[in-house]
Design a protein around this motif. Sequence first.
Motif, PDB file in Angstrom:
ATOM      1  N   ALA A  60       0.809  -1.223   0.000  1.00  0.00           N
ATOM      2  CA  ALA A  60       0.000   0.000   0.000  1.00  0.00           C
ATOM      3  C   ALA A  60       0.840   1.270   0.000  1.00  0.00           C
ATOM      4  O   ALA A  60       0.280   2.364  -0.105  1.00  0.00           O
ATOM      5  N   ARG A  98      -9.455  -9.412   7.087  1.00  0.00           N
ATOM      6  CA  ARG A  98      -8.556  -9.845   6.005  1.00  0.00           C
ATOM      7  C   ARG A  98      -8.241 -11.333   6.056  1.00  0.00           C
ATOM      8  O   ARG A  98      -7.722 -11.886   5.092  1.00  0.00           O
ATOM      9  N   GLY A 128      -7.771   2.412   7.975  1.00  0.00           N
ATOM     10  CA  GLY A 128      -7.775   1.970   6.587  1.00  0.00           C
ATOM     11  C   GLY A 128      -8.393   3.010   5.677  1.00  0.00           C
ATOM     12  O   GLY A 128      -7.891   3.292   4.587  1.00  0.00           O
ATOM     13  N   ALA A 132      -6.163   5.626   2.634  1.00  0.00           N
ATOM     14  CA  ALA A 132      -6.408   5.893   1.219  1.00  0.00           C
ATOM     15  C   ALA A 132      -6.174   7.356   0.867  1.00  0.00           C
ATOM     16  O   ALA A 132      -6.017   7.694  -0.310  1.00  0.00           O
ATOM     17  N   THR A 194      -4.708  -1.648   4.439  1.00  0.00           N
ATOM     18  CA  THR A 194      -5.152  -1.424   3.064  1.00  0.00           C
ATOM     19  C   THR A 194      -4.344  -2.188   2.027  1.00  0.00           C
ATOM     20  O   THR A 194      -4.660  -2.133   0.840  1.00  0.00           O
TER      21      THR A 194
END
Length: 423
Positions: A60, A98, A128, A132, A194
Motif C-alpha cells: 500500500a 482480512r 484503513g 487511502a 489497506t
Amino acid sequence: MRVITVGAGLAGLTCAKMLAARGHETLVFEASDGVGGRVRTDRHGDGFLLDRGFQVFFTAYPAARRHLDYGKLDLRSFDPGAVIHDCGRREVLSDPLRDPASALPGLLARSASLTDKLNTVRLAVELGAKGARVGSVSEVEIEDTSTREYLYGAGFSRRIIGNFYSPFYGGIFLDRTLSTSARVFQFTFAMLATGKTTVPARGMGEIPAQLASHLREGSLHLNSPVEQLLRDGGRVVGVRAGGEEHEADAVVVATESPEAAKLTGERTPEGAVGEVCVYYELSGEADGRKVGLAPEGEPEPFFNNTAELSAVSDLYAPEGRGLLSAVHVGQLDLSDGEVYRRGVEQLSEWYPDADFRPLAVYRLPYCQFAQPPGVHRRTPANLTGTPGLFLAGEFTEDASINGAMLSGERAAQAVMETRWEAR
C-alpha cells in the motif's frame, strides 16, 4: 542539467530515476559494492537468500506504487496477523476482516480481551479509510504522542499492548517500548489495513535493483565514496570521489543521516535504532506464513520476532530446506556464540519439533533514525539553504521504504523546480 547523487539507496535511486526519465544527465556515486543501502540481499554459500536485516514491503505504500512494477518483483505475501508465543502457549491473533479463517481462533485467544479485539477491528476500519488519503507520515494529523500513550488513549488494555502491539510494532519500529511517534503507528497501521505485507520472491534487494535498472548505462559508480563536496563561493558545484573532481549543476546527498550531516554540514536527525538479525537453517516447521512474536515479560525474551521466510517464498532457501529469520532488538555487542546460544534456547521452546543450524548474524546499529514524538516536524527540507545542494533520504520524511522513496521523489522535483526558476 547534470546532477550528481551521492548514495545508491532507495532515496538516491528514486531521485536519479526521476531525473533520468526527464532527460537530465545523472551520475550516482555509491561507497559500497552494490545498490540498495540498507535494503540488500546476500546469497549465502549454501544457496540461501539473506536480507540484511529482517524487512518487509507493504504494497500500500503510495510512493512505491508510483515507482515500482509489483509484477516484476514477484511479491509473496505473509498471512495477516501473528502467532503469540508465551511460556509454551501458542495463540493466533489476526484481522478477521482480512483473514476470515482465523476469526474463530482469534476470538478464543486469551492474549487479548474481546474489547481489545473489537477495538483493533474498529481501528483497522478507521485508519484503513484514512490510509487511502494519506501519502506519508507527515500527512497524519493527530496530536503526536508515543505509540504506547496513543494505544492506551484509544482504549486498549495493558494485556494486548504487551502481548501483541509491543512485539509486533516493536519489530517494525525496533522499539519494544513503543516510544515511537504515534503518527508513525497510524501510518503503518493504515498501510497494513489497506494492502499486503510481502517480500519479493528473490529477496528485498530486488527493489533497489529494479530502480537501478532505469539508470543510463555507465551512470552508476560503485565502490566510489564521495570524499567532499566541491564549492565555488557559496554554491555546491560538484563532488570529489576517488581523488577526482566531478562537476555538476546540482548535488543530491542521499546517504544515511549521520553521513549526510558530516558531508554537508546540514542539521539532520540524530539518534538511531538497530537490530541483530539471525538466520537459521530450519528443519521442520515454525509459524508458516505468519510472524511469530514474543510478548513482554520478565525476563524479556531474547528474540522479539521470527519469520519462516522459506514458507513465504520458497526461493529464499534451496529446495527441500527451510530458512528462519529471528530479530533481537536489545544488545548489539554480544558474541556470535552467545547470540546463537540464547537464540536456540528460545527457538527450541517455541518449536520443540524443529532443528536449527546457524547461518549468519547481522549486527545493524543503524536501521532507522530515531522517531520520538515531534521529530517529523523537525526533519530537514530537500532544498537546503546552499545553492546547488539538496538532501534525499528517509530522514527528510520518515523511517520506511515509503519515506525513502518519497524523499527521493521530492528531491528530484526540488532540483528541477529550482533550476527552472534560476533560468
